[in-house]
Write an enzyme that holds these catalytic residues in place. Structure first.
Site, PDB file in Angstrom:
ATOM      1  N   GLU A  29       0.835  -1.199   0.000  1.00 41.56           N
ATOM      2  CA  GLU A  29       0.000   0.000   0.000  1.00 41.56           C
ATOM      3  C   GLU A  29       0.876   1.258   0.000  1.00 41.56           C
ATOM      4  O   GLU A  29       1.753   1.390   0.861  1.00 41.56           O
ATOM      5  CB  GLU A  29      -0.918  -0.018   1.230  1.00 41.56           C
ATOM      6  CG  GLU A  29      -1.940  -1.148   1.158  1.00 41.56           C
ATOM      7  CD  GLU A  29      -2.441  -1.626   2.516  1.00 41.56           C
ATOM      8  OE1 GLU A  29      -2.252  -0.910   3.516  1.00 41.56           O
ATOM      9  OE2 GLU A  29      -3.012  -2.740   2.574  1.00 41.56           O
ATOM     10  N   GLU A  60      -4.632  -6.696   2.641  1.00 46.36           N
ATOM     11  CA  GLU A  60      -3.411  -7.383   3.078  1.00 46.36           C
ATOM     12  C   GLU A  60      -3.433  -8.857   2.706  1.00 46.36           C
ATOM     13  O   GLU A  60      -2.398  -9.433   2.353  1.00 46.36           O
ATOM     14  CB  GLU A  60      -3.207  -7.199   4.587  1.00 46.36           C
ATOM     15  CG  GLU A  60      -2.842  -5.759   4.994  1.00 46.36           C
ATOM     16  CD  GLU A  60      -4.029  -4.808   5.022  1.00 46.36           C
ATOM     17  OE1 GLU A  60      -5.178  -5.292   4.982  1.00 46.36           O
ATOM     18  OE2 GLU A  60      -3.811  -3.583   5.083  1.00 46.36           O
ATOM     19  N   GLN A  82       1.639  -2.027   5.650  1.00 49.98           N
ATOM     20  CA  GLN A  82       1.917  -0.633   6.036  1.00 49.98           C
ATOM     21  C   GLN A  82       2.214  -0.458   7.533  1.00 49.98           C
ATOM     22  O   GLN A  82       3.085   0.324   7.912  1.00 49.98           O
ATOM     23  CB  GLN A  82       0.741   0.237   5.613  1.00 49.98           C
ATOM     24  CG  GLN A  82       1.078   1.704   5.595  1.00 49.98           C
ATOM     25  CD  GLN A  82       0.081   2.462   4.742  1.00 49.98           C
ATOM     26  OE1 GLN A  82      -1.050   2.688   5.163  1.00 49.98           O
ATOM     27  NE2 GLN A  82       0.477   2.839   3.553  1.00 49.98           N
ATOM     28  N   ALA A  84       2.389  -3.177  11.149  1.00 45.96           N
ATOM     29  CA  ALA A  84       2.224  -4.564  11.624  1.00 45.96           C
ATOM     30  C   ALA A  84       0.797  -4.778  12.117  1.00 45.96           C
ATOM     31  O   ALA A  84       0.244  -5.871  11.997  1.00 45.96           O
ATOM     32  CB  ALA A  84       3.218  -4.868  12.737  1.00 45.96           C
ATOM     33  N   TYR A  86      -1.787  -3.995  10.807  1.00 51.67           N
ATOM     34  CA  TYR A  86      -2.711  -4.258   9.688  1.00 51.67           C
ATOM     35  C   TYR A  86      -2.547  -5.667   9.117  1.00 51.67           C
ATOM     36  O   TYR A  86      -3.164  -6.011   8.117  1.00 51.67           O
ATOM     37  CB  TYR A  86      -2.471  -3.284   8.535  1.00 51.67           C
ATOM     38  CG  TYR A  86      -2.623  -1.816   8.831  1.00 51.67           C
ATOM     39  CD1 TYR A  86      -3.146  -1.359  10.036  1.00 51.67           C
ATOM     40  CD2 TYR A  86      -2.235  -0.870   7.879  1.00 51.67           C
ATOM     41  CE1 TYR A  86      -3.262  -0.007  10.292  1.00 51.67           C
ATOM     42  CE2 TYR A  86      -2.360   0.481   8.127  1.00 51.67           C
ATOM     43  CZ  TYR A  86      -2.863   0.913   9.336  1.00 51.67           C
ATOM     44  OH  TYR A  86      -2.982   2.247   9.571  1.00 51.67           O
ATOM     45  N   PRO A  89      -5.576  -9.388   8.547  1.00 52.48           N
ATOM     46  CA  PRO A  89      -6.345  -9.967   7.432  1.00 52.48           C
ATOM     47  C   PRO A  89      -5.514 -10.945   6.594  1.00 52.48           C
ATOM     48  O   PRO A  89      -6.068 -11.791   5.909  1.00 52.48           O
ATOM     49  CB  PRO A  89      -6.750  -8.743   6.596  1.00 52.48           C
ATOM     50  CG  PRO A  89      -6.692  -7.599   7.542  1.00 52.48           C
ATOM     51  CD  PRO A  89      -5.577  -7.921   8.503  1.00 52.48           C
ATOM     52  N   HIS A 129      -1.406   1.394  15.516  1.00 54.85           N
ATOM     53  CA  HIS A 129      -0.156   1.718  14.818  1.00 54.85           C
ATOM     54  C   HIS A 129       1.049   1.484  15.726  1.00 54.85           C
ATOM     55  O   HIS A 129       2.087   2.123  15.571  1.00 54.85           O
ATOM     56  CB  HIS A 129      -0.145   3.182  14.347  1.00 54.85           C
ATOM     57  CG  HIS A 129      -1.295   3.544  13.472  1.00 54.85           C
ATOM     58  ND1 HIS A 129      -2.549   3.805  13.962  1.00 54.85           N
ATOM     59  CD2 HIS A 129      -1.381   3.658  12.122  1.00 54.85           C
ATOM     60  CE1 HIS A 129      -3.364   4.079  12.955  1.00 54.85           C
ATOM     61  NE2 HIS A 129      -2.691   3.987  11.837  1.00 54.85           N
TER      62      HIS A 129
END
Lengths: 337, 411
Positions: A29, A60, A82, A84, A86, A89, A129
């Site tokens: 991304e 992802e 982008q 960790a 994230y 999925p 994040h």
């Protein structure tokens, strides 16, 4: 040798690998035209073209799933998640597919992919994040897991990961991207330019997977750390005046158990530090291994200093982050026992 | 509650027929064979949207091949296709029995769906790659993968190419364009898109085919595959095998009450076609059309193969618990082997006698292969893979912790 930030070192590792091997493709991304939200892939699309470095849809599972297909074809995808936080999925694709492909097909198909992801806190990223999910990957047979703590290792470990024939989870402590960080958030940012490990060798020298490094030699207690916590541990040793040996594990799977046991057998004490939540964290595995292999050398119970078993908070970040004060307390306690 | 607002209720779709009911497919619209025209391979997906709501059919009730999609296969090829389907059905029957005899733990048959994988295989070329589900073994049989090797895998014996690591039926053969099967549904669909992207990145001429079942189209991986295939115009053929049942769950749970599975392609601008999955000629013709599009760089095609799972989901399943025993016989698209056989008879190129003879020959071949495989071993007896082997191949080079664990295990 050149002075570099960790971001520049990661970018250079991509560049070296893409130059040397046209099978290396890079995507994720915002990774293509823009060069990544942390700029780790800046300039690669302009240099290597849109078919070797490109933007991916925000999916992802799709990013990892397509990378597995590309690896089955014969390419070497280096993909970015982008944050960790994230990656979940894609967990099925990583655990059930990438990690298992070589074994289940008896080598008929393999999966040499690198999945990079910024990890850890210290940037006011809140719970989405800031996470450190390393234990979710070390628990999976078939994966390798690396986490560099400085520009030199970032380049060398990433090159080793790209060269590796198996899937590698490459965790980048984002708080270290622009300079070492000892947990004293009130102090101004220190630049990599003045740090010896900001000196990065030219070319394609690798740092092998599975080898730890001693960052501070000491005689009284061994601190096992990785990523950002290496600097916190060093700061705690300096501030308490305790003669701690700080081991930077660099690779969690495969683990350099020899380096760990030889240090702990020498010092007789062990403190384990990580930013991730405590329960079932990688520290639990380290503690078991140290107990199994060094029990008769231990002078005191092993102590873990970790993030709390809560979601990573936003406003309370510095109460969550295991800073030098908490690590210092653990060092004092392990010396008193 | 205000006067103009009624209480809400949840819509849970139900199949038209449960155990004890009379099967009723009167709502299932089946166009006449030959009714759907064949568009040029470079057709704009938008211009063929109605194909996602119709069904491409070639063989009519009398067994004649009619319409634009007919005529793609020679008589020899058709006879070979029939042989492949007979082989798959016979192989399935023998392996199902072998499971019941305790020679293996598990089996999944293709009964009623043989045309889908057997006919599709013919449209692929050597070097192309399928990412199959567990019900496309026709891709291997139609590409002459050795049956003894398939059986060795089923029996997890010492000559199983996968060394007993995988559940029976989860074959892998790069050489035969057959990607390693996963038990996690849908994962392979997006991997097929990645493989196709890699071919395009490399300037190659090979294409990929992804496979998924009607139930698994509900997985996020289906959506991921469609997004990536659409965005990068990947040279891939994406196949949905709609056999009406996902274990006990009828296809309406994955699809909802509206549209078709093929119509899912429209939002992605992907050419989308439904085909009669029990019509060998139609499956082959549509597969050929889609593969040609992919090879010409015209992008992905989504094919919904409309078929019926006439048997249980697996050896662990009893369909009589959730659907009528008479439903398979009432399925309006018939049986793929019977239909192709009838077609060849109508052409004057086959007869009942020749069919009986072919069945006997195939049974003989399968029995011979089974004897060879069983002589090596089965899950219950004979030569089996070494337990030491489970530690191999987790990584290319065995890391120290696995060496220690293998020693601890005593191997």
């Amino acid at each position: 040798m050149a002075k570099m930030t960790m971001i520049e070192a990661i970018r250079e590792a991509h560049d070296v690998a893409m130059e040397a091997d046209e099978r290396v493709v890079v995507y994720g991304e915002d990774v293509g035209y823009f060069g990544g939200v942390f700029r780790c892939t800046a300039g690669l699309q302009a240099k290597y073209g849109t078919s070797r470095c490109f933007d991916a849809p925000i999916n992802e599972a799709g990013i990892v799933g397509t990378a597995i297909g590309m690896a089955a074809y014969g390419l070497k995808p280096v993909i970015e998640i982008q944050f960790a936080d994230y990656v979940y999925p894609a967990y099925d694709q990583i655990v059930s597919e990438a990690a298992r492909l070589r074994h289940r097909s008896n080598g008929d198909f393999t999966c040499p992919i690198v999945i990079r992801m910024p990890t850890g806190g210290g940037i006011f990223g809140g719970q989405t994040h800031s996470q450190s999910p390393e234990a979710l990957f070390t628990h999976v047979s078939g994966l390798k897991v690396a986490m560099p703590s400085n520009p030199r290792d970032a380049k060398g470990l990433l090159l080793a990961s790209i060269a590796d024939p198996d899937p590698v989870i490459f965790l980048e402590p984002k708080r270290l991207y622009n300079g070492p960080f000892d947990g004293h958030h009130e102090n101004p940012l220190v630049s990599w330019k003045n740090h010896p490990l900001g000196e990065v060798p030219d070319g394609d020298d690798i740092v092998p997977l599975g080898k730890a490094a001693i960052r501070r030699e000491g005689a009284d207690v061994t601190v096992l750390a990785y990523g950002t916590m290496v600097y916190v541990a060093q700061a705690a040793a300096e501030e308490t005046g305790i003669d701690a040996e700080v081991l930077d594990l660099r690779t969690l799977m495969p683990l350099d158990l020899d380096a760990i046991t030889s240090s702990v057998k020498k010092t007789g004490r062990c403190v384990i530090v990580h930013e991730a939540t405590r329960t079932s964290g990688f520290g639990a595995e380290l503690m078991s291994l140290v107990q199994e292999s060094c029990f008769y050398h231990l002078e005191a119970p092993i102590i873990r200093v970790t993030g709390w078993d809560t979601p990573y908070p936003h406003a309370q970040e510095w109460e969550y982050f295991p800073g030098p004060a908490r690590v210092g307390e653990a060092l004092k306690k392990v010396m008193e026992d | 509650m205000t006067e103009d607002t009624n209480p809400l209720s949840l819509n849970v779709p139900e199949p038209g027929c449960r155990p004890g009911d009379t099967p009723d497919f009167s709502d299932f619209e089946i166009p006449q064979a030959g009714a759907v025209p064949r568009p040029p391979v470079d057709a704009d997906p938008d211009s063929i949207r109605d194909m996602a709501f119709s069904i491409v059919r070639v063989l009519n009730k009398e067994g004649a091949a009619v319409g634009d999609w007919a005529g793609a296969l020679s008589v020899d090829e058709l006879r070979q296709g029939l042989r492949h389907m007979l082989t798959l059905r016979t192989y399935d029957a023998r392996m199902l029995t072998a499971q019941r005899q305790g020679k293996t733990s598990f089996y999944m048959q293709h009964l009623g769906e043989e045309a889908v994988s057997c006919a599709f295989a013919r449209a692929m070329r050597p070097g192309d790659m399928n990412f199959p589900t567990y019900r496309q073994a026709g891709l291997l049989i139609a590409r002459d993968y050795p049956m003894v090797t398939m059986m060795n895998q089923i029996f997890s014996n010492a000559e199983d190419p996968l060394h007993g690591r995988q559940l029976p039926i989860m074959y892998s053969s790069q050489e035969h364009g057959f990607f390693s099967i996963s038990g996690n549904l849908g994962t392979q669909f997006v991997q097929s898109v990645g493989w196709a992207m890699a071919s395009a990145i490399s300037g190659d001429t090979k294409i990929a085919a992804g496979w998924i079942g009607d139930g698994s189209t509900a997985e996020s991986d289906f959506h991921a595959a469609m997004v990536f295939a659409s965005t990068y115009k990947a040279p891939v053929v994406l196949n949905i095998v709609n056999n009406q049942w996902a274990i006990s769950t009828f296809q309406g749970i994955a699809r909802g009450g509206v549209g078709t599975f093929a119509a899912r392609g429209h939002g992605f601008g992907i050419a989308s076609i439904r085909v009669d999955g029990n019509d060998y000629l139609a499956v082959h013709a549509v597969a050929k059309w889609a593969c040609e599009r992919a090879r010409l760089g015209l992008g992905p095609t989504l094919i919904e193969h409309v078929t019926y799972r006439a048997g249980g989901h697996s050896t662990s399943d009893d369909p009589s618990a959730y659907r009528s025993r008479r439903e398979a016989a009432a399925w309006p698209l018939g049986d793929p082997i019977e239909r192709l056989k009838q077609h060849l008879i109508v052409l004057g190129e086959w007869s009942e006698d020749r069919h009986l003879q072919a069945e006997a020959e195939v049974l003989d071949e399968v029995k011979t292969a089974q004897k060879t495989a069983e002589a090596v071993g089965t899950l219950a007896s004979g030569k089996q893979p070494s337990p030491r082997d489970m530690f191999e191949g987790v990584y290319e080079t065995m890391p120290p912790h696995l060496i220690r664990q293998r020693q601890e295990a005593g191997f």
